[in-house]
Design an enzyme around this catalytic site. Structure first.
Site, PDB file in Angstrom:
ATOM      1  CG  HIS A 102     -21.314  51.942  10.873  1.00  0.00           C
ATOM      2  ND1 HIS A 102     -21.723  50.653  10.641  1.00  0.00           N
ATOM      3  CD2 HIS A 102     -21.678  52.655   9.780  1.00  0.00           C
ATOM      4  CE1 HIS A 102     -22.308  50.588   9.461  1.00  0.00           C
ATOM      5  NE2 HIS A 102     -22.298  51.789   8.915  1.00  0.00           N
ATOM      6  CG  ASP A 157     -26.002  51.640   8.143  1.00  0.00           C
ATOM      7  OD1 ASP A 157     -27.169  52.003   8.373  1.00  0.00           O
ATOM      8  OD2 ASP A 157     -25.178  52.344   7.545  1.00  0.00           O
TER       9      ASP A 157
HETATM   10 ZN   LIG Z   1     -23.280  52.325   7.125  1.00  0.00          ZN
END
Ligand SMILES: [Zn+2]
Length: 1168
Positions: A315, A427
């Site tokens: 990520h 996220d």
């Molecule tokens: Zn993030």
């Protein structure tokens, strides 16, 4: 019973009989102490004698074997490989320190927002001489630890892998020397190190604190080493055993066996010579199974039903505690590392989203992009997400979300020949209920996320479910039970994948997304080693869920779909996935919110007028697709999930504001070019425009890019105005230079001269503390600095609840941790009403009445002008007028929250907030914890509280935070966090909101139309030539009929059209001219709409398409006298995309050369 004991017989190994006597102590252990002992085997106090002491067979760092030269890039520049190689390098050695992390021009130490850049860059030429006898070893490594991130290149600039220095869990400092180099005895590489740690360079080590501007890093290691490969494997064996002991729940035989074996390994290890290590490893096979290691990746081969599907991931926040340019390096480092790992671990698969990051790689690291592309085509490097970036999903407009997918999927398709199948936003801070429909429209049906595991009030009840959007569209959604997208691939993670699954009764399969993010480079080799051991264990023991590798996220979802009868066995979740956290992000960094909204609307307008100009005047104008796309890419980039939410460091906002400034400049130029084509020789009408003497009424015209008829009060310079123009002026500014007039459907309303109409606006005061703004529809009273009355004149109805007042309000804003992210529920306990002070009447009407207030609060100044015009909010006959609040704020508070509130005499359990392509209702009460959690929510252009018969909306042009607590409707205006940006929102802001009373419930109202108009400027133009003015027409060529609830959102040229004027005639004969129109149903009900297409468009075909403009169904075109039309049916909140194929000519050269198919005859020439 006979006695046949053999008292004198000595037992031997083959004697299985149970001894009669026993003088020994027995084997019972103190389990907790044995378990604790496992911590002594690696590192720590005994590292000079335990396993750590034998991990390396040789280590050299002298200048004979390791020669280093360094060149530090000046300041904070980021030169390319080629540029760096031309510089003069100087000798360097291990232990040297370099930096600083930032160069600063700050005056005050603590609140330094003036950092230039983070991350000085240092280039190293590394020349290695490898001792000849090292050829006997399986592996030789160069260990380079600069304490920060670095990238290893070949000497001709091919990125090989990333380095993550320091001693965190993500440490990755080894580079494996190629076999040929071992034989040759020498090897050269180049390393670029960048002085920022994994999470930027935090202040005092606190993750979210602003960066430390003066941190130095030192070169902790530059060693040539021979790792003891058997010892490393033993380390991994032991770690897996220890994880089994610590993470397998309950008192199971596997857990006990692992402890027994690990303990025996410690006993057997002694001083760790080769034979000890071999015996230790053999012991581990009692848990992993005999010969498991020789199987390699085949350990996963037995294709039994896996419950945990492992996928590597990294990520990488596109900007957060570092700016965009640093992300570009993080991408290259991480992806090169993964490509390298794939070669060593054939089962390894890596999923990666964000087309923007691929594009950066292609532009900045072309050789690495080629290696990644190879792996994509091999099916090992997986494209996921389909979007341009992992965007915030609360605030982008519906059309912007469409573009995230359109730009993302088109990029993936153009580079890799395929599109993504799974949407991927692990996220983002909450997910709009508009998404399922948009994901489907972008050619995907699966969705991966996990952020709701961060909820700080309620636990989200599902892991695998059908997510049903506001329009009824569904996607198959998996929220990994592992509760992270950066799992460490431990036994605990694998176990959690099943134990924490919320709906195992309907599906018992989970995705394990593992690998370090944000500079950690993704999965480590040890994670892949660990997973092999975990699966080997599972091959012999049932206590661990089976994990598989070597599959894609898409295959995981295919399996979910299949095993749940296409989702029929799964629970549903309807509407938004509201994140019960980070509610301050709808407000933090006002400049970014405003940049986003204004850019989205500007680009909508640009596309609209550019499409019209390119279709109606193809000889004079060709559609500036490249320039428009460049603008969109900047807007889409800034929608990244730590940029638009306001949760990044200050320097990210310097970059983001620069991008918005470019979009504003380029967008306005593009708009102007196209408007000049549509209204030839016209210029924008501003206060500075010099009218030629005798300028007539018809020489002032306007362009309305919204799908609604509109009536606005506009300002006209009076110098040069003819009597006819003056007749349209109903009010003159104090200095006599500007007049107010009403622009009605594109032309000035001359009848104002006789009467300003029934909505005659006025402002008056009792001379001290009482101010009234009024027209014949509404009235607002300010008494003693507060809004004491909001009155519907026509109904004689007071809208402020009795005894209460409205106005500005300040809250203390000290969240429990995540400063820029969170406003916490307790802020509501600290409301402090602010008074409008120094109020004066600044405009008396009759077309515009206004009062102005100047408020001093703390170190801040808030100037608010409240105005009321003599027009309704829309042209709907019953439409009430808006009270517009224009604010100029010089904001210097810290940890305080400025809002505007209206306590209304209106009751409803739910309030309504605009979301992408529709609206969402949220509770006004606190019945349950789920209701309480929504104390601050995201809305777009409006928020509304309605009951039967009446409602009041607050409209917004750049704010996204709203709330309705009971009967108090609020809009959130400014916050002031100090982490991760110490100076968030300090300084000047200008923004506006409006209060809109309306007859009828929201569902009967014109609120969405009014909000649209409030956000979209009317473009007033001056046509210096009278003949140009006569030729202008104001009929819209594209209009929706028969369905007031269907909005025409977007008009653009088709993505597949060619705009290249240099095409050969053969190529251009294949090009098409298409116009793409996006419409949506805005109120939540069915509609039968007719889309009228102006005669100016010679429509040959009409198709309904998906969001990616793939044709899905051809529509019948009805030709009537007024032009062609098509019919479209809508369900509530449905988004439809219509592609009109326009006629092409046989001789067709490029767009510019094409003969016009438009019959140009005066009045119908220009038509907006
Ligand atoms: Zn993030």
């Amino acid at each position: 019973m006979s006695c046949n004991h053999h008292h004198h017989h000595q037992p031997n190994a083959s004697d299985q009989s149970y001894p009669e006597l026993n003088y020994g102590p027995g084997a019972k252990w103190i389990k907790s102490l044995t378990q604790g002992r496992l911590g002594t085997f690696h590192g720590g106090h005994f590292s000079d004698v335990n396993l750590s002491s034998v991990l390396f067979t040789h280590r050299v760092d002298n200048a004979k074997n390791v020669q280093l030269q360094v060149w530090s890039a000046p300041g904070l520049t980021k030169p390319t490989f080629e540029e760096a190689m031309k510089q003069k390098f100087k000798p360097a050695k291990k232990g040297d320190s370099f930096g600083p992390s930032c160069e600063l021009i700050c005056r005050s130490a603590r609140y330094c927002g003036l950092l230039l850049v983070t991350g000085t860059n240092h280039w190293w030429k590394v020349s290695l001489t490898i001792p000849g006898y090292w050829q006997q070893y399986e592996r030789v490594q160069f260990e380079f630890d600069p304490g920060c991130e670095a990238m290893v290149y070949t000497t001709d600039g091919v990125p090989l892998q990333g380095i993550t220095g320091g001693f965190g869990v993500d440490r990755r400092v080894e580079y494996i020397i190629p076999k040929e180099a071992l034989e040759q005895g020498t090897h050269e590489i180049v390393i670029e190190s960048t002085c920022n740690g994994m999470f930027g360079v935090p202040w005092n080590g606190d993750t979210i604190a602003p960066p430390d501007m003066n941190r130095y890093f030192s070169l902790a290691s530059a060693d040539l080493v021979v790792p003891n490969q058997e010892a490393w494997h033993l380390l991994w064996d032991f770690q897996t055993l220890r994880e089994i002991v610590d993470s397998v729940p309950g008192n199971t035989s596997l857990q006990n066996k692992a402890l027994v074996v690990a303990n025996e390994i410690i006993n057997t290890f002694e001083r760790g010579d080769a034979s000890d290590i071999r015996r230790c490893r053999k012991l581990a096979e009692q848990v992993f199974g005999e010969g498991w290691q020789e199987m390699g990746e085949d350990v996963y081969k037995d294709d039994k039903k896996a419950q945990i599907w492992g996928i590597g991931h990294c990520h990488i926040d596109t900007a957060w505690l570092w700016p965009y340019r640093v992300t570009q390096q993080k991408v290259a480092r991480s992806w090169s590392t993964q490509v390298d790992l794939m070669d060593r671990y054939p089962e390894h698969r890596f999923a990666c989203s964000q087309a923007q990051q691929y594009k950066w790689l292609e532009q900045l690291y072309p050789p690495l992009f080629d290696r990644v592309k190879e792996k994509v085509l091999e099916g090992k490097f997986h494209i996921v997400g389909g979007s341009w970036v992992e965007n915030d999903s609360n605030m982008p407009s519906g059309e912007a979300l469409v573009r995230q997918f359109l730009f993302g999927q088109r990029f993936f398709e153009s580079r890799f020949g395929k599109r993504c199948e799974t949407a991927w936003l692990p996220d983002s801070f909450g997910l709009t209920g508009a998404y399922p429909q948009l994901i489907r429209g972008a050619g995907m049906k699966y969705f991966f996320t996990q952020k709701l595991s961060w909820n700080n009030i309620n636990v989200f009840p599902h892991s695998t479910f059908n997510w049903v959007g506001i329009d009824g569209s569904q996607v198959l959604c998996h929220m990994t039970p592992v509760d992270t997208y950066t799992a460490q691939a431990t036994v605990g993670d694998v176990v959690k994948g099943l134990n924490n699954h919320k709906n195992i009764e309907s599906s018992d399969t989970s995705l394990l997304v593992f690998g370090n993010g944000d500079g950690g480079g993704g999965p480590l080799a040890k994670m892949l080693e660990n997973l092999r051991r975990i699966r080997a264990t599972n091959n012999n023991h049932r206590e661990l869920p089976p994990i598989n590798m070597g599959h894609s996220v898409d295959e995981f979802f295919d399996h979910l779909a299949e095993s749940t009868v296409s989702g029929k066995k799964l629970p549903n979740w309807h509407g938004e996935l509201y994140l019960e956290f980070h509610r301050g992000t709808y407000t933090s960094h006002g400049s970014i919110k405003k940049g986003n909204r204004h850019s989205e609307i500007l680009l909508r307008d640009v596309e609209y007028v550019a499409t019209m100009a390119s279709v109606l005047k193809p000889k004079e104008y060709s559609y500036p697709k490249k320039a428009i796309d460049d603008c969109w890419e900047k807007v889409l980039l800034n929608q990244f999930h730590d940029v638009l939410p306001g949760s990044a460091i200050g320097m990210v906002y310097e970059d983001a504001e620069k991008l918005y400034a470019e979009v504003a400049k380029d967008g306005k130029n593009l708009l102007e070019e196209a408007l000049k084509i549509l209204l030839p020789n016209s210029v924008p009408l501003t206060a500075d425009t010099k009218l030629k003497s005798g300028t007539s009424l018809s020489q002032i015209a306007s362009v309305n890019t919204t799908p609604f008829r509109r009536r606005d009060v506009v300002k006209v310079p009076l110098a040069g105005a003819s009597p006819s123009l003056k007749s349209a002026v109903g009010q003159v500014d104090a200095d006599g230079k500007m007049g107010y007039a009403i622009m009605d459907n594109g032309a000035l309303d001359a009848s104002v001269h006789h009467s300003v109409g029934s909505l005659h606006a006025s402002a008056y005061t009792n001379g001290s503390n009482h101010f009234v703004l009024r027209n014949s529809s509404v009235q607002l009273t300010i008494s003693d600095g507060r809004i004491s009355s909001l009155f519907d004149v026509q109904q004689g109805r007071e809208l402020i609840s009795e005894g209460a007042t409205g106005g500005l309000v300040i809250f203390q804003d000290r969240p429990n941790y995540w400063d820029a992210w969170d406003v916490e529920i307790h802020h509501l306990e600290t409301a402090k009403p602010l008074e409008f002070t120094n109020v004066s009447v600044v405009s008396h009407g009759p077309l515009r009445a206004a009062v102005k207030a100047e408020i001093k609060y703390g170190n801040s100044t808030i100037i608010v002008t409240i105005s009321l015009d003599a027009v309704g909010a829309t042209v709907k006959p019953s439409s009430r007028s808006l009270f517009v609040f224009d604010a100029e704020v010089d904001w210097h508070q810290r940890h305080e929250f400025l809002k505007f509130e209206l306590p209304l005499n209106i009751h409803n359990d739910n309030a309504i907030y605009e979301t992408q392509f529709g609206y969402v209702q949220r509770p006004t009460h606190k019945n349950t914890t789920w209701d309480m959690a929504k104390f601050e929510v995201c809305g777009h252009k409006y928020a509304d509280l309605s009951e039967y018969g009446y409602g009041v909306a607050i409209l917004s042009e750049s704010k996204y935070g709203f709330a309705c607590q009971g009967n108090v409707l609020r809009i959130s205006l400014l916050r002031a966090a100090t982490a991760p940006d110490a100076d968030q929102d300090q300084g000047k802001h200008t923004f506006s909101w409006a209060v809109m009373p309306h007859e009828g419930h929201f569902l009967q109202s014109d609120v969405p139309m009014a909000a649209y108009l409030f956000n979209s400027p009317v473009y007033v133009r001056y046509l210096p030539q009278e003949q140009d003015a006569l030729a202008a027409s104001t009929e819209a060529p594209l209009a929706v009929q028969g369905a007031p609830n269907v909005f025409l959102e977007t008009i653009k040229r088709g993505e597949s059209d060619s705009f290249d004027t240099e095409l050969s005639s053969e190529e251009s004969s294949k090009t098409t001219t298409t116009v793409v129109i996006r419409l949506y149903e805005a109120f939540g009900g069915h509609a039968k709409a007719t889309v009228n297409i102006g005669k100016q468009f010679s429509v040959k075909k009409a198709h309904v398409t998906n969001l990616l403009e793939d044709e899905e169904a051809e529509l019948n075109i009805t030709n009537t006298e007024s032009g062609p039309s098509v019919k479209l049916d809508f369900r509530g909140f449905e988004v439809k995309t219509l592609k009109l194929v326009l006629g092409t000519t046989k001789e067709g050269a490029g767009a510019r050369k094409r003969n016009s198919w438009v019959s140009i005859d005066g009045a119908r020439l220009v038509t907006i």
